[in-house]
Scaffold this motif. Structure first.
Motif, mmCIF file in Angstrom:
data_model
loop_
_atom_site.group_PDB
_atom_site.id
_atom_site.type_symbol
_atom_site.label_atom_id
_atom_site.label_comp_id
_atom_site.label_asym_id
_atom_site.label_seq_id
_atom_site.Cartn_x
_atom_site.Cartn_y
_atom_site.Cartn_z
ATOM 1 N N ARG A 110 -103.063 -0.477 112.632
ATOM 2 C CA ARG A 110 -102.290 -0.781 111.424
ATOM 3 C C ARG A 110 -100.992 -1.501 111.792
ATOM 4 N N VAL A 111 -100.348 -1.062 112.871
ATOM 5 C CA VAL A 111 -99.151 -1.741 113.351
ATOM 6 C C VAL A 111 -99.488 -3.176 113.750
ATOM 7 N N LEU A 112 -100.644 -3.373 114.371
ATOM 8 C CA LEU A 112 -101.065 -4.724 114.759
ATOM 9 C C LEU A 112 -101.193 -5.637 113.545
ATOM 10 N N SER A 113 -101.789 -5.131 112.467
ATOM 11 C CA SER A 113 -101.920 -5.956 111.264
ATOM 12 C C SER A 113 -100.557 -6.239 110.635
ATOM 13 N N LEU A 114 -99.620 -5.282 110.736
ATOM 14 C CA LEU A 114 -98.265 -5.510 110.230
ATOM 15 C C LEU A 114 -97.545 -6.579 111.059
ATOM 16 N N VAL A 131 -114.834 2.125 117.524
ATOM 17 C CA VAL A 131 -115.550 1.061 116.816
ATOM 18 C C VAL A 131 -114.738 0.564 115.621
ATOM 19 N N LEU A 132 -114.137 1.490 114.886
ATOM 20 C CA LEU A 132 -113.309 1.081 113.746
ATOM 21 C C LEU A 132 -112.080 0.302 114.205
ATOM 22 N N ALA A 133 -111.499 0.720 115.344
ATOM 23 C CA ALA A 133 -110.321 0.017 115.854
ATOM 24 C C ALA A 133 -110.676 -1.369 116.381
ATOM 25 N N MET A 134 -111.880 -1.504 116.948
ATOM 26 C CA MET A 134 -112.254 -2.793 117.531
ATOM 27 C C MET A 134 -112.350 -3.901 116.490
ATOM 28 N N ARG A 135 -112.775 -3.532 115.299
ATOM 29 C CA ARG A 135 -112.817 -4.545 114.244
ATOM 30 C C ARG A 135 -111.419 -5.099 113.982
ATOM 31 N N GLU A 136 -110.423 -4.202 113.964
ATOM 32 C CA GLU A 136 -109.041 -4.635 113.719
ATOM 33 C C GLU A 136 -108.514 -5.462 114.884
ATOM 34 N N LEU A 137 -108.853 -5.079 116.111
ATOM 35 C CA LEU A 137 -108.413 -5.855 117.272
ATOM 36 C C LEU A 137 -109.012 -7.260 117.243
ATOM 37 N N THR A 138 -110.265 -7.354 116.853
ATOM 38 C CA THR A 138 -110.925 -8.657 116.786
ATOM 39 C C THR A 138 -110.278 -9.555 115.741
ATOM 40 N N GLU A 139 -109.835 -8.956 114.631
ATOM 41 C CA GLU A 139 -109.287 -9.734 113.523
ATOM 42 C C GLU A 139 -107.828 -10.109 113.728
ATOM 43 N N HIS A 140 -107.028 -9.236 114.329
ATOM 44 C CA HIS A 140 -105.574 -9.402 114.251
ATOM 45 C C HIS A 140 -104.869 -9.657 115.581
#
Length: 439
Positions: free
Chosen positions: A158-162, A193-202
């Motif tokens: 979440r911090v990464l997306s911010l 797995v849920l975190a990896m989607r965010e890492l891939t996107e952001h």
């Protein structure tokens, strides 16, 4: 002069971050004997004493004075951060840049990402903005977190997306600690797995580090320290697994593991902190190693992990360092890059190494490494003149290599296996509550 900010999230992120700051201060104290605030220190530290803004003394003999780390510390359990504030580095962290809670995320990605991410969004953004405002030229955000826990994976992403939302033009480099198959957190496959989607996107770059690989490296060095041949002992203040400079039996296993990751961060930031004949800008990592935006997982390898006390540094040992960087024993994930395809590769060298040595070894290794046909010249090199404390030279290799696939597939399989157990449990209990009538 450019600056970078380190964001530490969760228990693992803060422990690794603490080791990074400790070792970074030791490096600067080793190089900067007079303890003056200079550009090297300014890249990751700020001077909070206005009387010493002209380069006055900031630390003497390892004792911290008037320095504050460019860092934001976040954890939904206060234990680790509280321990840092009680330790020898308590003076280096700005108390206004800390964010803690008491209950934790319960090893649940959704609690960290959605519950705490929403509740603390404004507070996190304010702390990130404040850290950025203290920089004259903000170059990069380093995010350190684990993938298996709830806070590290959930709130960390979440911090990464911010960061992407608030600072879209600033590079985001993530160091992500992946759980081993024997991880004691049951939900770690879900969280990862849920975190990896965010890492891939952001993220702009992700440096995956696997716990099991770190355990294997620590065990190997420990075995060498006890069973080395006569005269071939590990040199004091040289092994990267020890913050005290030697293999200490009193250290806990995860301390040695954290030191390896801290040394990874020291090497990747060395060009920002010290001079060199071929310094690599942090933005150049993503620019040169990521041909497609989503393919930004860079496998790190570190060498040497130790130095033998009775051996000088002849050319053959320098060449061996380059060979080791591509062997599976030195990868920070369990993988063999030589048997997979390279998209690009960076060699970040520190110490008494010449550009000619760098070029010679690239030419020697090039025929042995399978690169994609459209990027046969996909090498990026950096050369920093200041070696790590206790070494004459070191090498960090970052490989954009398809060898990450087995690690990710194993995580997916563990996720699927756990999910099937969960759906089977729900099906059985729903049948017990609502039995079907038979006609």
């Amino acid at each position: 002069m450019t600056q970078s900010v380190v964001v530490q999230v969760g228990q693992c992120g803060n422990q690794v971050g603490c080791r990074f700051w400790d070792l970074a201060l030791r490096e600067h104290a080793h190089v900067n004997k007079r303890g003056l605030y200079d550009e090297a220190l300014g890249s990751f530290f700020r001077n909070v004493d206005p009387r010493k803004s002209d380069g006055g003394a900031c630390y003497v003999g390892g004792r911290i004075q008037h320095l504050k780390a460019r860092a934001v510390l976040i954890d939904m359990e206060e234990g680790v951060v509280h321990g840092i504030l009680q330790g020898p580095l308590r003076e280096v962290f700005d108390s206004t840049q800390l964010l803690t809670d008491v209950s934790g995320s319960g090893n649940n990605w959704a609690v960290g990402n959605l519950t705490y991410g929403s509740a603390y969004r404004d507070s996190i953004v304010n702390k990130l903005r404040k850290a950025a405002e203290h920089c004259d030229c903000l170059q990069c955000f380093f995010l350190i977190h684990s993938m298996g826990g709830g806070t590290g994976s959930g709130l960390g992403t979440r911090v990464l997306s911010l960061l992407e939302e608030e600072f879209p033009d600033v590079c985001r480099i993530v160091t992500a600690m992946y759980p081993s198959a024997e991880d004691d957190v049951i939900t770690s496959p879900y969280n990862s797995v849920l975190a990896m989607r965010e890492l891939t996107e952001h993220a702009d770059c992700v440096l995956p580090v696997e716990n099991q690989s770190l355990v294997d490296i620590v065990n190997k060095i420990s075995l060498m320290s006890h069973d080395a041949k006569p005269g071939c002992v590990l040199k004091k203040e040289s092994t990267v697994t020890s913050g005290q400079g030697g293999v200490s039996p009193t250290e806990r296993p995860f301390d040695a593991m954290n030191n390896i990751v801290a040394n990874l961060l020291l090497n990747i930031t060395s060009s920002s902190r010290f001079d060199g004949s071929l310094n690599m800008d942090l933005n150049e990592i993503a620019m040169n190693l990521v041909p497609f935006p989503r393919l930004h997982y860079l496998v790190p390898s570190l060498t040497p992990l130790y130095t033998l006390a009775d051996v000088n540094i002849p050319t053959r040992r320098l060449d061996q360092m380059f060979s080791d960087a591509f062997s599976k024993e030195h990868q920070l994930i369990r993988a063999d890059p030589k048997h997979s395809l390279y998209l690009a590769c960076a060699l970040m060298v520190r110490g008494n190494v010449q550009v000619s040595d760098l070029r010679r070894n690239i030419e020697r290794l090039r025929p042995l490494l399978p690169f994609v046909s459209w990027n046969q010249e996909g090498w990026k090199t950096g050369l920093c003149s200041v070696p790590p404390v206790g070494h004459t030279h070191s090498l960090l290799a970052l490989a954009n290599n398809t060898c990450v696939k087995p690690t990710f597939m194993e995580l997916r399989d563990r996720f699927t296996k756990l999910y099937k157990k969960k759906t089977a449990w729900i099906r059985v209990h729903s049948l017990r509550r609502c039995p079907l009538s038979v006609h």
